[in-house]
Design a protein around this motif. Structure first.
Motif, short mmCIF file in Angstrom:
data_model
loop_
_atom_site.label_atom_id
_atom_site.label_comp_id
_atom_site.label_asym_id
_atom_site.label_seq_id
_atom_site.Cartn_x
_atom_site.Cartn_y
_atom_site.Cartn_z
N VAL A 7 0.87 -1.18 0.00
CA VAL A 7 0.00 0.00 0.00
C VAL A 7 0.90 1.23 0.00
O VAL A 7 1.78 1.36 0.84
N PHE A 8 0.67 2.10 -0.99
CA PHE A 8 1.43 3.35 -1.06
C PHE A 8 0.59 4.41 -1.73
O PHE A 8 -0.45 4.12 -2.32
N GLY A 9 1.05 5.63 -1.63
CA GLY A 9 0.31 6.73 -2.25
C GLY A 9 1.18 7.94 -2.43
O GLY A 9 2.32 7.99 -1.99
N GLY A 10 0.61 8.92 -3.10
CA GLY A 10 1.31 10.16 -3.33
C GLY A 10 0.50 11.08 -4.23
O GLY A 10 -0.63 10.78 -4.60
N ARG A 11 1.12 12.18 -4.57
CA ARG A 11 0.48 13.18 -5.41
C ARG A 11 0.54 12.73 -6.87
O ARG A 11 1.58 12.32 -7.35
N ILE A 26 6.83 9.65 -2.20
CA ILE A 26 5.81 8.60 -2.09
C ILE A 26 5.66 8.18 -0.63
O ILE A 26 6.65 8.01 0.08
N ASP A 27 4.43 8.02 -0.19
CA ASP A 27 4.14 7.56 1.17
C ASP A 27 3.98 6.04 1.14
O ASP A 27 2.98 5.53 0.65
N LEU A 28 4.98 5.32 1.65
CA LEU A 28 4.91 3.87 1.72
C LEU A 28 4.20 3.49 3.02
O LEU A 28 4.76 3.60 4.10
N VAL A 29 2.96 3.06 2.90
CA VAL A 29 2.16 2.72 4.06
C VAL A 29 2.63 1.39 4.65
O VAL A 29 2.77 1.26 5.86
N ALA A 46 -6.15 6.79 2.68
CA ALA A 46 -6.96 7.57 1.73
C ALA A 46 -7.90 8.51 2.47
O ALA A 46 -8.12 9.64 2.03
N GLN A 47 -8.44 8.06 3.59
CA GLN A 47 -9.37 8.89 4.36
C GLN A 47 -8.69 10.14 4.90
O GLN A 47 -9.29 11.20 4.97
N GLU A 54 -5.56 15.51 -5.50
CA GLU A 54 -4.32 15.11 -6.17
C GLU A 54 -3.57 14.01 -5.41
O GLU A 54 -2.53 13.54 -5.86
N MET A 55 -4.09 13.61 -4.25
CA MET A 55 -3.47 12.52 -3.49
C MET A 55 -4.21 11.22 -3.79
O MET A 55 -5.43 11.18 -3.80
N LYS A 56 -3.44 10.17 -4.03
CA LYS A 56 -4.04 8.88 -4.36
C LYS A 56 -3.25 7.76 -3.69
O LYS A 56 -2.02 7.77 -3.70
N TYR A 57 -3.97 6.81 -3.12
CA TYR A 57 -3.37 5.63 -2.51
C TYR A 57 -3.83 4.40 -3.28
O TYR A 57 -4.96 4.35 -3.77
N VAL A 58 -2.95 3.42 -3.39
CA VAL A 58 -3.25 2.20 -4.15
C VAL A 58 -2.79 0.96 -3.39
O VAL A 58 -1.92 1.04 -2.52
N VAL A 59 -3.41 -0.17 -3.75
CA VAL A 59 -3.00 -1.48 -3.25
C VAL A 59 -2.41 -2.24 -4.43
O VAL A 59 -3.06 -2.37 -5.46
#
Length: 72
Positions: A7-11, A26-29, A46-47, A54-59
């Motif tokens: 799980v990670f996310g970023g702009r 990148i934010d490595l969850v 994500a919450q 512009e911020m998105k998190y993915v699995v």
């Protein structure tokens, strides 16, 4: 083998895509051993950024990358 999920996310440039603008930030969850745990972590991350389009998190299903011939 565990079914690992990242799980990670970023702009992102466009909220409909996955073109991250700054890979250094990148934010490595984390890495999780089940989809349920990964989804819970994704939902929490994500919450926290729900008001920033512009911020998105993915699995990412790491187990599919490690063993692409295995289905499911």
């Amino acid at each position: 083998m565990s079914k690992l999920h990242l799980v990670f996310g970023g702009r992102v440039k466009d909220p409909r895509g996955l073109d991250f603008t700054d890979l250094a930030s990148i934010d490595l969850v984390g890495i999780f051993d089940s989809y349920a745990a990964a989804e819970e972590a994704w939902r929490g991350a994500a919450q926290r950024t729900v008001d920033d389009a512009e911020m998105k998190y993915v699995v990412v299903h790491l187990h599919r990358l490690l063993e692409p011939e295995t289905t499911g």
